[in-house]
Design a protein around this motif. Structure first.
Motif, PDB file in Angstrom:
ATOM      1  N   ARG A 289       0.818  -1.226   0.000  1.00 16.57           N
ATOM      2  CA  ARG A 289       0.000   0.000   0.000  1.00 16.57           C
ATOM      3  C   ARG A 289       0.847   1.270   0.000  1.00 16.57           C
ATOM      4  O   ARG A 289       0.298   2.376   0.055  1.00 16.57           O
ATOM      5  CB  ARG A 289      -0.979  -0.020   1.174  1.00 16.57           C
ATOM      6  N   HIS A 291       2.465   1.803  -2.606  1.00 16.31           N
ATOM      7  CA  HIS A 291       2.366   2.063  -4.051  1.00 16.31           C
ATOM      8  C   HIS A 291       3.687   2.518  -4.655  1.00 16.31           C
ATOM      9  O   HIS A 291       3.785   3.592  -5.261  1.00 16.31           O
ATOM     10  CB  HIS A 291       1.260   3.097  -4.344  1.00 16.31           C
ATOM     11  N   GLN A 293       6.582   3.361  -6.927  1.00 11.55           N
ATOM     12  CA  GLN A 293       6.606   3.815  -8.332  1.00 11.55           C
ATOM     13  C   GLN A 293       5.207   3.984  -8.920  1.00 11.55           C
ATOM     14  O   GLN A 293       5.012   3.877 -10.123  1.00 11.55           O
ATOM     15  CB  GLN A 293       7.421   2.836  -9.203  1.00 11.55           C
ATOM     16  N   GLY A 294       4.243   4.205  -8.041  1.00 11.85           N
ATOM     17  CA  GLY A 294       2.884   4.425  -8.525  1.00 11.85           C
ATOM     18  C   GLY A 294       2.144   3.188  -8.976  1.00 11.85           C
ATOM     19  O   GLY A 294       1.046   3.275  -9.527  1.00 11.85           O
ATOM     20  N   TYR A 295       2.727   2.010  -8.758  1.00 11.63           N
ATOM     21  CA  TYR A 295       2.064   0.771  -9.204  1.00 11.63           C
ATOM     22  C   TYR A 295       0.842   0.443  -8.355  1.00 11.63           C
ATOM     23  O   TYR A 295       0.762   0.806  -7.179  1.00 11.63           O
ATOM     24  CB  TYR A 295       3.039  -0.406  -9.136  1.00 11.63           C
ATOM     25  N   MET A 296      -0.092  -0.263  -8.946  1.00 13.08           N
ATOM     26  CA  MET A 296      -1.224  -0.799  -8.211  1.00 13.08           C
ATOM     27  C   MET A 296      -0.751  -1.982  -7.360  1.00 13.08           C
ATOM     28  O   MET A 296       0.371  -2.461  -7.516  1.00 13.08           O
ATOM     29  CB  MET A 296      -2.327  -1.242  -9.182  1.00 13.08           C
ATOM     30  N   GLU A 338      -9.146  -3.407 -10.504  1.00  8.30           N
ATOM     31  CA  GLU A 338      -7.754  -3.148 -10.831  1.00  8.30           C
ATOM     32  C   GLU A 338      -6.806  -3.513  -9.695  1.00  8.30           C
ATOM     33  O   GLU A 338      -7.052  -3.185  -8.535  1.00  8.30           O
ATOM     34  CB  GLU A 338      -7.593  -1.668 -11.166  1.00  8.30           C
ATOM     35  N   LEU A 340      -6.207  -6.389  -8.552  1.00 10.73           N
ATOM     36  CA  LEU A 340      -6.538  -7.667  -7.915  1.00 10.73           C
ATOM     37  C   LEU A 340      -5.694  -8.798  -8.484  1.00 10.73           C
ATOM     38  O   LEU A 340      -5.406  -8.847  -9.672  1.00 10.73           O
ATOM     39  CB  LEU A 340      -8.009  -8.015  -8.139  1.00 10.73           C
ATOM     40  N   TYR A 437      -1.615  -7.057 -15.795  1.00 10.57           N
ATOM     41  CA  TYR A 437      -0.347  -6.306 -15.810  1.00 10.57           C
ATOM     42  C   TYR A 437       0.293  -6.512 -14.436  1.00 10.57           C
ATOM     43  O   TYR A 437      -0.416  -6.732 -13.454  1.00 10.57           O
ATOM     44  CB  TYR A 437      -0.601  -4.812 -16.075  1.00 10.57           C
TER      45      TYR A 437
END
Lengths: 557, 258
Positions: A289, A291, A293-296, A338, A340, A437
């Motif tokens: 959580r 995140h 590098q901004g990844y989900m 997104e 998941l 992804y």
């Protein structure tokens, strides 16, 4: 919601066109070639870990100079949530033998083992008991339980290879040698493993395994483990008390430098309180959580690296945090789902990974870091990703192959959770592929510890995702559920024995926090950042601008 | 490329505010908010300005923290869902029920038998079930709760275990039950009894544990732990890979490390 939009449906046609030939090849045992170790190294240059600008050196603490993700450094170069002088350690609110911080798989396994060794236990967790990444793990739990074809020897080789041979050998040894005992233990507690009629546990491959040793309970293995462990802990309510919505904000040491408790924040009433203990186990989990590098992320709401922060402040070193595991297959579409996780078991069951032309570009059973790097490469440099209407990009996971290969109804039967989920979005994953992804999944590294779960601080034990070394630079599927059980049990035992035999009374102190604050100042770090984070900030920034009288400490109002 | 903002709802670039994603009115505990139509109920709470502490766990439909009930002004029907999985619809009147009191029996799994008697002794409430089906209608996981309650009343623990397997223990069934039963606690008791006593035991696991305790793998693992990286890499590359989907009768060519 009405399933995939027309532009994606058109692209799915290409997947359908190439499917019969791919299925035929698979039936003949012809696989897309695996990368050699050398080719893997080349491929890994596309992995987010290898982006130099994503990391910086920590300027304080025992790992000064170690370059790890900015998001963690931000938390380590931050002040305590509370002024340590405001905490009155002469007024202790609760006392126990073993205090466990974190109510996930590792913490709960630790509680059971500590209780069995005569300890009174408190589990304190910032959300509900069981709200943890363990609950969300889907695919399975590894263990070499089949002597006719497998042994801890092969499991060890797989663990080391997956971890780029950097794993701490003694930790990897403990993981694999304890694995069959853990599987037997879970079975004895009534966990519903998938089995054949004669009791043989069903096992599958995961990425990077040489033998099929992934035991599972449909596609909710982690949830089944977590609810079983939690149910058992609830049977022992006389000895195991659970404080929910209680977030640890600092460890308490004593004058001997031993760990002797923790300061907690009641998430609901907003008051601080202290628990004194003879031994403390930190089992706070991971950090998706943040995140990076901004990844989900696939992670639980509370995965904010709290244990790393309080452990590091107390003097425990970090290791392997320069790597983070990106799960290759997180959902990209529909947007509501997104991030998941689509378990690796889909690929273990035969589903190919495909580009926009419906062509394979990587074997679906490479280790996770290699698989992720390959997907990122395909979507960036190669430029053959599938674009979504909301501007995301992904690749196809050809889930319909599972039914073709293993018989109609297999996908629905083996992946009921995901089947139901996608049905809500009017997508039938046994007929249409899933767009995926890489997504933040697992904190490979963490705090340093021994195979007995000890840290450099007497009385402080750790277990689970907060630890580092077991998995080296990359964890294989099915080894995290295993890890939380193996090391949770050991931590519980070590903690209980320590509480009984070695714990030493002494004046309680938060001097280490004050010292850490001084170090920050000496390093010239002037900041209003506070840590641990406790929860990510998902509130609406536009609303926040209008909250004229609200007071935020970090992310928490 | 796979990146997104830290916020879990659409940013301006992705549509909010420029009309791409229309907004719909929802009524959170009766109070009206306008939120993008693509959001889940959970994200709608956050969009409206809530910071969730209760009612938010895995955000992935498995932890059971965010059981939600809702209905529409033109309908008598109470509908249910998990807030993290259910997309908002116009004019939903909704509330999360993040906690509902339900008593749980204490038991020692080693001491009880997998039969109706154990069930009734621990949960005498089982027999109060009137088979009204409200529980099934209240289940966000589409579990046939009433059917497993019927099985529980017959002592058919196998059926209870199988039917209830997807239970996330959110407690919505218990919140709606007119006879005040806590179905989900009954279900996990049945699952554990089934897993322990009714499913056949895996002999191979016990056999492996015995081998480990006898020290069969100690020296070979010690050698591996001492091996340098080059040797480990060689051994790793030489591993024989079990073919995917091979049956239980598959045997590796080299058996010296078994």
């Amino acid at each position: 919601m009405a399933g995939y939009p027309p532009e994606l449906k058109r692209l799915i046609k290409k997947v359908e066109e190439t499917r019969p030939a791919r299925v035929e090849r698979k039936k003949r045992g012809e696989e897309f070639p695996m990368l050699s170790l050398r080719e893997r190294e080349e491929r890994l240059k596309f992995h987010p870990d290898y982006k130099g600008e994503s990391r910086r050196e920590i300027r304080v603490g025992p790992n000064k100079g170690y370059a790890i993700p900015h998001e963690i450094v931000d938390l380590l170069e931050a002040r305590s949530r509370v002024d340590p002088d405001q905490i009155d350690l002469s007024a202790i609110n609760h006392e126990t033998d073993v205090l466990i911080i974190g109510g996930g798989g590792a913490g709960t396994a630790a509680a059971l083992f500590a209780q069995e060794r005569g300890a009174k236990v408190i589990i304190a967790t910032k959300l509900r008991h069981g709200d943890a990444n363990t609950m969300m793990a889907e695919g399975g739990i590894q263990g070499a339980t089949k002597r006719s074809k497998d042994s801890p020897y092969f499991h060890y080789l797989d663990v080391m290879g997956g971890g780029h041979f950097k794993n701490t050998p003694e930790l990897a040894y403990t993981l694999v040698i304890e694995a069959p005992k853990v599987i037997a233990w879970l079975e004895s507690m009534g966990m519903m493993f998938d089995k054949s009629r004669d009791g043989t546990m069903l096992t599958l491959h995961g990425g990077g395994t040489c033998r099929q040793r992934m035991h599972y309970a449909a596609d909710i293995t982690g949830a089944e483990i977590m609810r079983t462990l939690r149910d058992e802990a609830r049977n022992r309510i006389e000895d195991i008390r659970v404080f929910e919505f209680s977030a640890a904000v600092e460890l308490i040491l004593n004058e001997h430098g031993h760990c002797a408790g923790a300061v907690f924040y009641n998430m609901e009433t907003e008051e601080y309180f202290s628990v004194k203990a003879k031994a403390v186990i930190v089992a706070t989990g991971g950090s998706g959580r943040l995140h990076y590098q901004g990844y989900m992320t696939t992670n639980h709401y509370g995965a904010t690296a709290d244990g790393l922060v309080i452990g590091y402040r107390a003097g425990v070193r970090l290791c392997f945090l320069h790597t983070y595991q990106y799960h290759p297959t997180g959902v990209v579409y529909p947007e509501q789902a997104e991030g998941l996780l689509i378990t690796e078991k889909f690929r273990g069951a035969g589903a190919n990974v495909l580009n926009v032309d419906g062509e394979q570009f990587v074997n679906e059973r490479e280790p996770r870091d290699v698989e992720s790097a390959s997907v990122i490469r395909e979507c960036t440099t190669v430029g053959k990703g599938v674009s979504t209407p909301t501007g995301k990009v992904g690749v196809w996971l050809d889930s319909p192959m599972i039914d073709v290969l293993r018989g109609e109804g297999t996908a629905q039967r083996e992946f009921p959770g995901k089947h139901i989920l996608f049905r809500r979005y009017e997508i039938d994953i046994s007929k249409e592929p899933i767009l995926v992804y890489p997504t933040l999944h697992y904190q490979n590294g963490g705090l340093e510890f021994t195979p007995k779960c000890e840290t450099v601080i007497p009385g402080l034990f750790i277990a689970g995702e907060v630890t580092g070394g077991i998995h080296g630079e990359n964890r294989l599927m099915g080894n995290s559920l295993l890890d939380v059980c193996v090391f949770g049990r050991i931590a519980g035992e070590s903690g209980a024995v320590y509480a009984k035999e070695r714990a030493k009374e002494g004046r309680l102190t938060l001097e280490h926090v004050k010292k850490y604050h001084r170090e920050l100042e000496e390093a010239g770090i002037v900041t209003d950042r506070v840590a641990p984070m406790l929860l990510p900030d998902y509130s609406n920034p536009e609303v926040r601008e209008r909250q004229l009288t609200a007071h935020y400490v970090g992310t928490i109002r | 490329m796979g990146k997104r903002t830290r916020k879990d709802f659409p940013t301006k670039e992705e549509g909010r505010g420029n009309g791409e994603i229309p907004k719909v009115p929802v009524f959170i505990m009766g109070k009206r908010y306008e939120v993008p139509a693509s959001l889940t109920i959970q994200k709608a709470f956050e969009y409206a300005g809530y910071q969730l502490i209760r009612g938010c766990g895995c955000r992935g439909g498995i932890c059971g923290a965010c059981g939600t009930v809702y209905r529409f002004p033109d309908s008598h029907k109470i509908e249910v869902g998990l807030a993290c999985q259910t997309v908002v619809r116009p004019n939903m009147y909704l509330t999360m029920i993040p906690f509902f009191p339900a008593n749980r029996a204490i038991y020692d799994l080693e001491e009880i038998r997998p039969d109706l008697e154990s069930m009734i002794k621990l949960y005498p409430d089982v027999m109060r079930c009137v088979q009204c089906n409200t529980c099934t209608k209240s289940c966000p996981m589409d579990i046939e709760v009433m059917d497993y309650m019927a099985a529980a009343m017959r002592g058919d623990l196998t059926k209870v275990a199988k039917l209830s397997f997807d239970c996330v223990m959110c407690g919505l069934c218990a919140s709606r039950c007119p006879t005040e039963i806590a179905q989900y606690h009954i279900a996990i008791l049945a699952r554990r009894l089934y897993g322990k006593y009714i499913l056949p035991k895996s002999e191979h696991t016990d056999a492996m544990v015995k081998r480990i305790e006898e020290g069969r793998y100690d020296s070979m693992l010690n050698n591996l732990m001492k091996a340098d990286e080059d040797k480990l890499k060689r051994l790793y590359n030489e591993r024989e890979i079990e073919p995917e989907g091979a049956g239980e009768d598959w045997k590796p060519k080299d058996s010296q490390y078994l």
